[in-house]
Design an enzyme around this catalytic site. Structure first.
Site, PDB file in Angstrom:
ATOM      1  N   PHE A 140       0.790  -1.313  -0.931  1.00 34.60           N
ATOM      2  CA  PHE A 140       0.322  -0.077   0.175  1.00 34.60           C
ATOM      3  C   PHE A 140       1.003   1.901   0.003  1.00 34.60           C
ATOM      4  O   PHE A 140       1.535   1.326   0.736  1.00 34.60           O
ATOM      5  CB  PHE A 140      -0.801   0.241   1.201  1.00 34.60           C
ATOM      6  CG  PHE A 140      -1.883   1.256   1.147  1.00 34.60           C
ATOM      7  CD1 PHE A 140      -2.994   1.461   0.547  1.00 34.60           C
ATOM      8  CD2 PHE A 140      -1.243   2.690   1.686  1.00 34.60           C
ATOM      9  CE1 PHE A 140      -3.826   2.555   0.473  1.00 34.60           C
ATOM     10  CE2 PHE A 140      -2.721   3.503   1.750  1.00 34.60           C
ATOM     11  CZ  PHE A 140      -3.425   3.021   1.036  1.00 34.60           C
ATOM     12  N   ASP A 225       8.868   3.066   2.036  1.00 37.53           N
ATOM     13  CA  ASP A 225       8.489   3.759   2.581  1.00 37.53           C
ATOM     14  C   ASP A 225       7.974   3.481   3.835  1.00 37.53           C
ATOM     15  O   ASP A 225       7.515   2.691   4.430  1.00 37.53           O
ATOM     16  CB  ASP A 225       7.388   3.201   1.369  1.00 37.53           C
ATOM     17  CG  ASP A 225       5.386   3.964   1.380  1.00 37.53           C
ATOM     18  OD1 ASP A 225       5.849   4.747   2.723  1.00 37.53           O
ATOM     19  OD2 ASP A 225       4.321   3.596   0.619  1.00 37.53           O
ATOM     20  N   LYS A 254       2.328  11.558   7.443  1.00 40.26           N
ATOM     21  CA  LYS A 254       1.728  11.055   8.163  1.00 40.26           C
ATOM     22  C   LYS A 254       1.950  11.371   9.801  1.00 40.26           C
ATOM     23  O   LYS A 254       1.510  12.971   9.688  1.00 40.26           O
ATOM     24  CB  LYS A 254       1.746   9.079   8.505  1.00 40.26           C
ATOM     25  CG  LYS A 254       0.641   9.187   7.443  1.00 40.26           C
ATOM     26  CD  LYS A 254      -0.080   7.644   7.740  1.00 40.26           C
ATOM     27  CE  LYS A 254      -1.509   6.749   6.804  1.00 40.26           C
ATOM     28  NZ  LYS A 254      -0.562   5.869   6.178  1.00 40.26           N
TER      29      LYS A 254
END
Ligand code: PLP
Length: 397
Positions: A140, A225, A254
């Site tokens: 993802f 990531d 985030k």
């Protein structure tokens, strides 16, 4: 307005691309949120790690307020007094020398993919249009058309073609498959050090080390990531540290915005990020003064190591308690630090609904996984209280 009225407005006037729990939050502080009816809930999701430091951390709110009274947006047409300091401090935190700021995580991933291709053509010498990038099953990395082109989740991908070519996908955790997939035109390997959305999948020990070696041998960039796994979540600043691996490129997002402003970044050395010249990439809001001021405070908080330490010690406690859940209810518990994927022997949605009724907010991912990722500042007694409720709910079902 009450919960039902507000829920109805969302239902009628927002696209149904989410299936939220039936709660309407009005306020939050630390690890707790309060809904419009005045009920309190313990947040065991922390906005998928975007709220690692807790809701409205006083230092972060203070940094935001200070900056709101100074300057909030100038665009990158002009420099501002938070920018140089932010990129310097973030580069130092990651042990690299350059930063390219964006806003959302997906944009940072896109930026990393463009970086790898541009570096491949201009530095590595890959023939025009021939570059390939390797990704992993279950990945993802966001929701843009290019990123969903290499998703293996039908919900994320179906009906969004035609897709961007140039990606190859191999099983997560399979170093031999990766070795077989790379060739002289491979410019990057895009990897989550722990797969978040897939259900907190921790790769086999030694895998990240193998990925690093394969990238080095192939002359390809290792693109980590760390949008969800980084910035304290797993007990270290970056999850790659668990294997002492140093990627060529960190992708961050985030928690970098402290739960206040979206800000993301690609962090790498000059020989990689140096490929960009004026006009070749950009973003109107990327690196804006307000987001930079908040992110600078996030970096300062991370430098104390306090949150990483909390994640390590409380995470050990979390995993000890999850490991003791009854085997007829729980098939497997995965994760690291204050981060867990609890694989149930049945649907996870009823568990998150019942937890909500008891004042604990957690969310299922896919059908059978319950994801736990509380703010790293959570009190041990609050964590234990939530785990008592999880135990009770599992016993009920
Ligand atoms: C959340 C996430 C993204 C996408 O971030 P957005 O800010 O939602 O675009 C990318 N990669 C990983 C690993 C994530 O967890």
């Amino acid at each position: 307005m009450n919960t039902n009225d507000l829920r109805e407005l969302s239902e009628l006037h927002s696209a149904h691309n989410y299936h939220p729990l039936p709660i309407v939050i009005a306020e939050a502080e630390g690890a707790w949120v309060i809904d419009v009816e005045g009920r309190r809930y313990l947040d065991m999701l922390a906005a998928y790690s975007a709220v690692n430091f807790g809701h409205r951390h006083p230092r972060l709110v203070e940094a935001a307020k200070r900056q709101l009274d100074r300057v909030t947006l100038v665009s990158r047409a002009f420099d501002h007094d938070q920018f140089g300091l932010f990129v310097t401090e973030l580069a130092e935190l990651a042990g690299k020398d350059m930063v390219l700021p964006m806003n959302s995580g997906a944009e940072a991933v896109e930026t990393a993919l463009k970086t790898a291709r541009k570096w491949g053509y201009e530095v590595k010498g890959v023939p025009a249009e021939q570059a390939n990038i390797i990704t992993f099953e279950g990945n993802f990395h966001g929701r843009t058309t290019t990123i969903v082109s290499f998703s293996t989740d039908p919900d994320a991908r179906n009906s969004y073609g035609p897709f961007t070519p140039g990606f190859r996908t191999v099983p997560y955790g399979d170093a031999e498959a990766l070795r077989a997939a790379v060739d002289e035109n491979t410019v990057g390997v895009l990897i989550e050090p722990i797969q978040g959305e897939a259900g907190v999948n921790v790769p086999p020990s030694g895998f990240l080390t193998a990925v690093r070696e394969i990238c080095t041998e192939a002359g390809a960039l290792m693109l980590a990531d760390e949008i969800q796994s980084g910035l304290g979540r797993t007990g270290t600043t970056f999850a790659v540290e668990h294997e002492n691996v140093v990627p060529d490129v960190y992708i961050l997002g985030k928690a970098l915005g402290g739960g206040i402003m979206p800000i993301s970044a690609v962090v790498a050395d000059q020989e990689v990020l140096g490929v960009f010249k004026p006009g070749q990439h950009g973003s109107t809001f990327g690196g804006n003064p307000l987001a930079c001021a908040i992110a600078r405070e996030v970096i300062a908080i991370l430098k104390t190591g306090e949150f990483q330490e909390r994640s390590r010690t409380l995470g050990a406690h979390l995993h000890e308690r999850l490991g003791a859940l009854p085997a007829e209810r729980v098939r497997e518990v995965r994760g690291r630090g204050l981060w867990a994927g609890v694989e149930l022997n049945g649907k996870a949605r009823p568990v998150s609904e019942r937890l909500m009724e008891r004042g604990v907010l957690a969310k299922e991912t896919h059908e059978t996984t319950l994801r736990l990722a509380p703010p790293l500042m959570i009190d041990k007694s609050d964590l234990d209280w939530a785990l008592d409720h999880l135990e009770a709910v599992l016993a009920e079902l």
